[in-house]
Design an enzyme around this catalytic site. Structure first.
Site, PDB file in Angstrom:
ATOM      1  N   LYS A 104      -8.739  -2.827   1.095  1.00 16.65           N
ATOM      2  CA  LYS A 104      -7.306  -2.592   0.924  1.00 16.65           C
ATOM      3  C   LYS A 104      -6.846  -3.183  -0.406  1.00 16.65           C
ATOM      4  O   LYS A 104      -7.058  -4.373  -0.670  1.00 16.65           O
ATOM      5  CB  LYS A 104      -6.539  -3.238   2.081  1.00 16.65           C
ATOM      6  N   HIS A 129      -4.245  -8.340  -3.229  1.00 14.41           N
ATOM      7  CA  HIS A 129      -2.831  -8.103  -3.501  1.00 14.41           C
ATOM      8  C   HIS A 129      -2.534  -8.485  -4.950  1.00 14.41           C
ATOM      9  O   HIS A 129      -2.908  -9.572  -5.393  1.00 14.41           O
ATOM     10  CB  HIS A 129      -1.953  -8.913  -2.553  1.00 14.41           C
TER      11      HIS A 129
END
EC number: 4.2.1.10
Length: 239
Positions: free
Chosen positions: A156, A120
Site C-alpha cells: 500500500k 505513507h
C-alpha cells in the site's frame, strides 16, 4: 461488499464505530485501527465483536507521523497476543509499515496473517522506480524473510499529490507496477490523500489498486470517503 474480484473495500473504524455495528456493512474488510482503541476494549471485547460480525480484518497501529488522528492507546499498553490466540490469523491481515518500525505487530508475522506493507508520504508522490524498489527490497520479497500468509501480499502506497499532473503520474506508476508484480501474487493499493485523490478511492481498480479504504462517518485519513457515499458514487450511472 465489492462487486469486483479485483477490488476489496476496507472500512476503517474507531472503537466507538466498531462496537456500534449491529451487522457487517457493505465492505470486504474492516481495518481495526488499534491506535484508536483503548487497551481494555482490545483485551476484553474485540474478539467477540469480530466473531459476531464474522468480520475479516486488517489490524493496524498507525504511528503519530502517519496519521492526523489522536491516539487512544500506546503500543506498549496493547495486549495483541491475547487477541491473536482467539482468532484465525489466516483470515486477517496485519499492516506493517515499510518505512517505520513495527514493534507491536511484526513479531506476529509468522502466525499466518496476510501482510499489508505500507508506505505513507505526506509531501508529494512516489515515482515508479521508488515504488518498485520498496517492493523488491522488502525482506518478504527478496528472500530474507519467509511469508507465512495464504492471502496475497499487498503493498500500500499513500501519497499526497500537489497537482493533477502528480496524481496522474502516481496512479499511472501504480498501474504499471501492479501489472508487473501480479503474476507473483503481489497486489498493490495506491491511494492519493487529500481532496484531489477522490478518484483514486472511488475507482481504484482502474489504476491497479486491490484495496480502497473508506470511513463510516468521519475520515480517518485525509480525503477518505464515507462508505455510503462510495457506494452511491459507484452505483451512479448516466443514461
Amino acid at each position: 461488499m465489492s462487486r469486483s474480484e479485483d477490488l476489496e473495500v476496507v472500512l476503517t473504524v474507531s472503537e466507538e464505530e466498531f462496537f456500534s455495528l449491529n451487522e457487517l456493512p457493505r465492505c470486504d474488510r474492516i481495518e481495526i485501527r488499534l491506535d484508536l482503541f483503548s487497551p481494555s476494549a482490545i483485551r476484553t471485547n474485540l474478539t467477540e465483536q469480530i466473531e459476531r460480525l464474522d468480520a475479516r480484518c486488517i489490524f493496524t497501529y498507525r504511528q503519530s507521523g502517519d496519521t492526523d488522528q489522536i491516539a487512544a492507546s500506546s503500543e506498549k499498553d496493547i495486549d495483541f497476543n491475547t487477541l491473536v490466540e482467539t482468532i484465525d490469523p489466516k483470515k486477517h491481515y496485519l499492516d506493517l509499515e515499510l518505512n517505520r518500525s513495527n514493534d507491536l505487530l511484526e513479531s506476529f508475522a509468522e502466525r499466518g496473517f496476510g501482510l499489508v506493507r505500507s508506505v505513507h508520504k505526506f509531501d508529494g508522490i512516489l515515482n515508479r522506480t521508488e515504488i518498485e524498489n520498496w517492493i523488491a527490497n522488502d525482506p518478504f520479497v527478496d528472500g530474507r524473510k519467509k511469508y507465512f500468509g495464504t492471502l496475497p501480499l499487498v503493498y500500500k502506497f499513500a501519497v499526497f499529490p500537489g497537482t493533477v499532473s502528480e496524481m496522474t503520474d502516481f496512479l499511472s506508476s501504480i498501474g504499471q507496477v501492479a501489472n508487473k508484480f501480479k503474476k507473483s501474487n503481489i497486489l498493490l493499493a495506491g491511494i492519493c490523500m487529500g481532496p484531489m485523490g477522490v478518484v483514486s478511492r472511488i475507482f481504484p481498480e482502474r489504476f491497479g489498486s486491490y484495496f480502497t479504504y473508506c470511513c463510516l462517518t468521519e475520515p480517518k485519513a485525509p480525503g477518505q470517503v464515507d462508505l455510503e457515499s462510495w457506494i452511491r458514487l459507484r452505483d451512479t450511472s448516466v443514461d
